[in-house]
Design an enzyme around this catalytic site. Structure first.
Site: not given
Length: 833
Positions: A334, A444
């Site tokens: 991320s 993600d």
């Protein structure tokens, strides 16, 4: 290691030069290729074939069937109800979880009860941590202890921090703990014995190296260097006898047990000696360091996600970089993926100029106003645009030429509701981009695996992990009741518990109970799945490593969680990140001492790296001169290549550079795999007394002629006048190895000059073609590809040994097997190709 050199480090976070954005490398270059981003946008717009709820606009439309009235008596204006489109299939159907009546009845009541209990436990945990905080500041940190601690926290450099840490250790009485080797968390007796043995063997080996040894070596007994090598192979392992246990570094602010530190320093000295010793050949060193590398493992830096909290990673990376211990393996998830991409696409010198507050001018992903992103979120379900983020990310990844890093960064940062899933891109041979993995979309990774330790161990042999953890939802749960690396328990001079035993016990119980009930929610599948995501993983996965660094955040960080940083805020985050990494650097440095030497040995003695030593044998001018002489000679002149100087060859129809010569019966090339020329053994008596005999190819040809009459040809000597020139197909040597053949081979030319030749059958030629070892070269024919290894060139390996010290096996081939292949009864022994 970890000795800061002011002249080589970058500017401090609060210095004036750190805010000058014009000093950033490539600041004005965006590294944007519009064609690449057009392909990326096209891939995002393509329908997802793997999703049954997405309409495929490219699929052929079904034919419309004809319709007719049922009868002529129904009213023509009758309203016909349209069929409702079938809803998308549920994300989790009944047949997936075998849901029954009881599950449907009890699901929501159980969910409410469990969530209520989790809320109570969370509030109790917060009050417990508050009690521990007040206990430490009111009972532990007082007087001189608090004064030294404040100096430690205000240190602006690592050198200053070390001085303050040593003063605090002396005040707390940790120096006596360092001198006492006994400790229950490692095997002190074994470490002491191994250290003493390493010292003795290294000193004896150094005496043998310099010729000052007074001991006489007895044949059949191992030398000191061999014993030293065997001992290092036994003890240089990951966490050998617990010498890498984090508890050894959790009792002091700086350093560890003197016995452990002495063992590490002696192991470093012994490895450095073996790396540069002349008593071991290149093959033994290569096998040694490969074995040590496999057992000791690698170190990786893992950067967690956390939106704008990830900018604390810049300070952690800067501390590791300035200390010279930044690992070669870096992973990020991320927001941490953006920092990892920046670290991996720049050199150390560039990073020292980039990791400054002026970098905030390049972080502009959240530049849009509120009204713009709200309209996008309502229309697409995501706050940010993927293509715009890709362009903003191009500078951070520096337009990498061989892989599309920015697409991987976006995929790792695609949090549902923030950024829609994106397509990974790959670069084709012509430089264009195309979707990777059939256009499958990714989101993600921190939602499932924030710290991919298993994958790192599988693919990179990572045994030691440095985790920089900044996730705001998990930071509060990082609490070490008995201290952590570089942050010992100061209550009762390290013999107590943080907040007392009752406070630490309550904290442990509440944290374990929270984890238990979260697992109940996951395993009973009580938790809803908004946006099709199992959100329990953000709490239940592993967030720590061997060393875990958690920079302290402040409440204002939550307010700016999705905004671009200003230079002032970025300067504070870099400074805090550095401060949080200082206590861990000593532990990391001790590990890096050994790992750097092992990796240096692997790079220096792997087969690919040996080619660099060719300059010590032949210079570029020598090669150019030899090539000119080769081209200037006429076909009638004698060849300059000793291996092909004879006009007769037992394995070819004509002579050529690098052709094998016929060896007398009794001459042997007995060599182990990748050994040097020193292993070549000749028997002078056999060379003089043994009569000449047909060559190996002649014997095989005669045998094949008896089996295959139609391919049989008489073995008659070849007319020298019809012999082809060695330069018929080659106007230059096939490789540089042919320029300097082994001395033993040159001495045999006179013995093989007048030997008869025999024509080879097509079958034998096919066997040699398929079994020849191919080397890199120019040209597409078999002669250019196979070079001197064609037609059974048993001297090729010996020739490589003369030039490089071991056979030229191009590429990173690190096989350790030793092969000896013998031709029994034929008078030849050579390496099996």
């Amino acid at each position: 290691m970890t000795d800061v050199k002011k002249e080589s480090d970058g500017p401090e976070p609060y210095s004036s030069s750190a805010f000058d954005f014009t000093l950033l490398p490539d600041y004005n270059n965006d590294f944007i290729n519009e064609d690449d981003f057009a392909e990326f946008a096209k891939a995002l717009a393509a329908p997802d074939h793997l999703s049954p709820s997405t309409e495929d606009l490219t699929a052929p439309q079904p034919e419309t069937g004809k319709f007719s009235a049922n009868n002529d008596w129904k009213p023509i204006h009758q309203r016909v109800r349209r069929r409702k489109k079938s809803k998308a299939p549920p994300r989790r159907g009944k047949d997936e979880t075998r849901e029954g009546f009881v599950y449907v009845l009890l699901k929501w009541p159980l969910l409410v009860v469990v969530l209520g209990w989790l809320l109570f436990l969370s509030i109790a945990y917060v009050f417990t941590r508050l009690y521990i905080y007040l206990y430490e500041h009111m009972v532990t940190w007082r007087g001189t202890r608090q004064k030294l601690r404040r100096q430690l926290q205000n240190a602006s450099s690592y050198e200053e921090w070390i001085k303050c840490a040593q003063q605090l250790d002396t005040h707390l009485g940790s120096d006596d703990w360092k001198k006492n080797p006994s400790y229950s968390y490692y095997d002190s007796k074994t470490i002491r014995k191994v250290h003493e043995q390493l010292v003795k063997l290294r000193q004896r080996a150094e005496s043998d190296e310099t010729g000052k040894s007074t001991e006489k070596h007895v044949d059949g007994q191992p030398r000191a260097v061999e014993d030293l090598r065997a001992l290092l192979e036994a003890c240089i392992k990951n966490n050998f006898c617990g010498f890498e246990n984090p508890r050894l570094y959790s009792e002091t602010y700086y350093g560890t047990k003197d016995a452990v530190q002495s063992f590490i320093e002696e192991a470093e000295a012994s490895l450095a000696f073996l790396l540069n010793s002349s008593q071991l050949d290149a093959e033994n060193k290569r096998a040694l360091f490969k074995h040590l590398g496999s057992n000791f493992g690698r170190t990786a830096l893992c950067l967690s996600g956390g939106a704008t909290f990830a900018y604390y990673h810049f300070g952690v990376a800067k501390a590791l970089l300035d200390a010279g211990v930044l690992p070669e393996i870096i992973t990020g998830t991320s927001g941490g993926a953006l920092v990892a991409a920046l670290l991996c696409t720049r050199t150390d010198e560039e990073l020292k100029k980039v990791l400054v507050p002026a970098l905030a001018g390049r972080i502009t992903a959240c530049h849009e106003d509120t009204w713009t992103w709200m309209k996008r979120w309502y229309a697409t379900g995501a706050r940010f645009d993927s293509v715009d983020w890709a362009k903003k990310c191009a500078w951070m990844t520096r337009g990498t030429p061989d892989c599309v890093v920015w697409s991987a960064v976006l995929a790792s940062a695609a949090v549902p509701g923030i950024l829609n899933p994106v397509v990974l891109m790959k670069k084709n041979r012509d430089g264009t981009l195309s979707p990777y993995s059939f256009g499958h979309k990714w989101k993600d990774g921190s939602l499932r695996t924030d710290i991919p330790l298993k994958a790192l161990n599988l693919h990179f042999n990572v045994r030691f992990s440095i985790v920089s953890q900044v996730n705001p939802h998990i930071n509060i749960f990082f609490f070490s009741s008995r201290g952590s690396v570089g942050r010992p328990v100061t209550h009762r001079r390290g013999r107590g518990w943080r907040g007392g035993f009752i406070g630490s016990a309550t904290e442990q119980y509440l944290k374990l109970d929270l984890n238990k009930w979260l697992k109940v929610l996951r395993h009973l599948e009580l938790l809803p799945r908004p946006l099709g995501q199992d959100w329990s993983e953000i709490w239940l996965q592993r967030f720590s490593g061997t060393i875990t660094i958690w920079p302290k955040s402040i409440p204002s960080d939550f307010f700016y969680i999705l905004t671009d940083p200003t230079p002032q805020r970025l300067a504070r985050m870099i400074h805090v990140g550095q401060q949080s990494a200082f206590p861990k650097l000593k532990f990391i440095a001790n590990r890096a001492k050994l790992e750097h030497l092992i990796q240096q040995g692997r790079r220096q003695y792997r087969p690919r790296g040996i080619r660099e030593d060719i300059q010590a044998v032949l210079s570029e001018d020598d090669l150019q001169g030899l090539l000119k002489r080769t081209k200037s000679k006429s076909p009638s002149e004698e060849a300059i290549y000793p291996l092909s100087g004879s006009e007769s060859s037992s394995s070819a129809d004509f002579s050529r550079p690098g052709s094998p010569i016929t060896l007398p019966l009794g001459f042997t090339f007995t060599r182990k795999n990748k050994k040097g020329l020193a292993d070549l053994r000749t028997d002078p008596k056999a060379l003089t007394d043994t009569p000449n005999s047909p060559s190996l190819s002649a014997r095989l040809t005669g045998w094949w002629n008896t089996k295959s009459p139609r391919d049989s040809h008489p073995s008659t000597p070849k007319d020298p006048s019809r012999s082809l020139s060695p330069f018929t197909h080659h106007d230059r040597p096939n490789s540089m190895f042919e320029l300097r053949p082994p001395k033993e081979v040159r001495d045999l030319q006179a013995r093989t000059h007048g030997r008869p030749q025999h024509r080879n059958s097509d079958f034998l030629e096919e066997i040699r073609r398929r079994s020849s070892a191919f080397v890199e070269g120019e040209g597409s024919d078999d002669e250019g590809r196979a070079g001197r290894y064609r037609r059974g060139d048993v001297d090729a390996g010996a020739q490589d040994a003369e030039v490089y010290g071991e056979p030229a096996e191009f590429g990173d081939n690190e096989g350790d097997g030793e092969e000896v292949q013998s031709a029994v009864g034929l008078g030849l022994e050579g390496k099996g190709l």
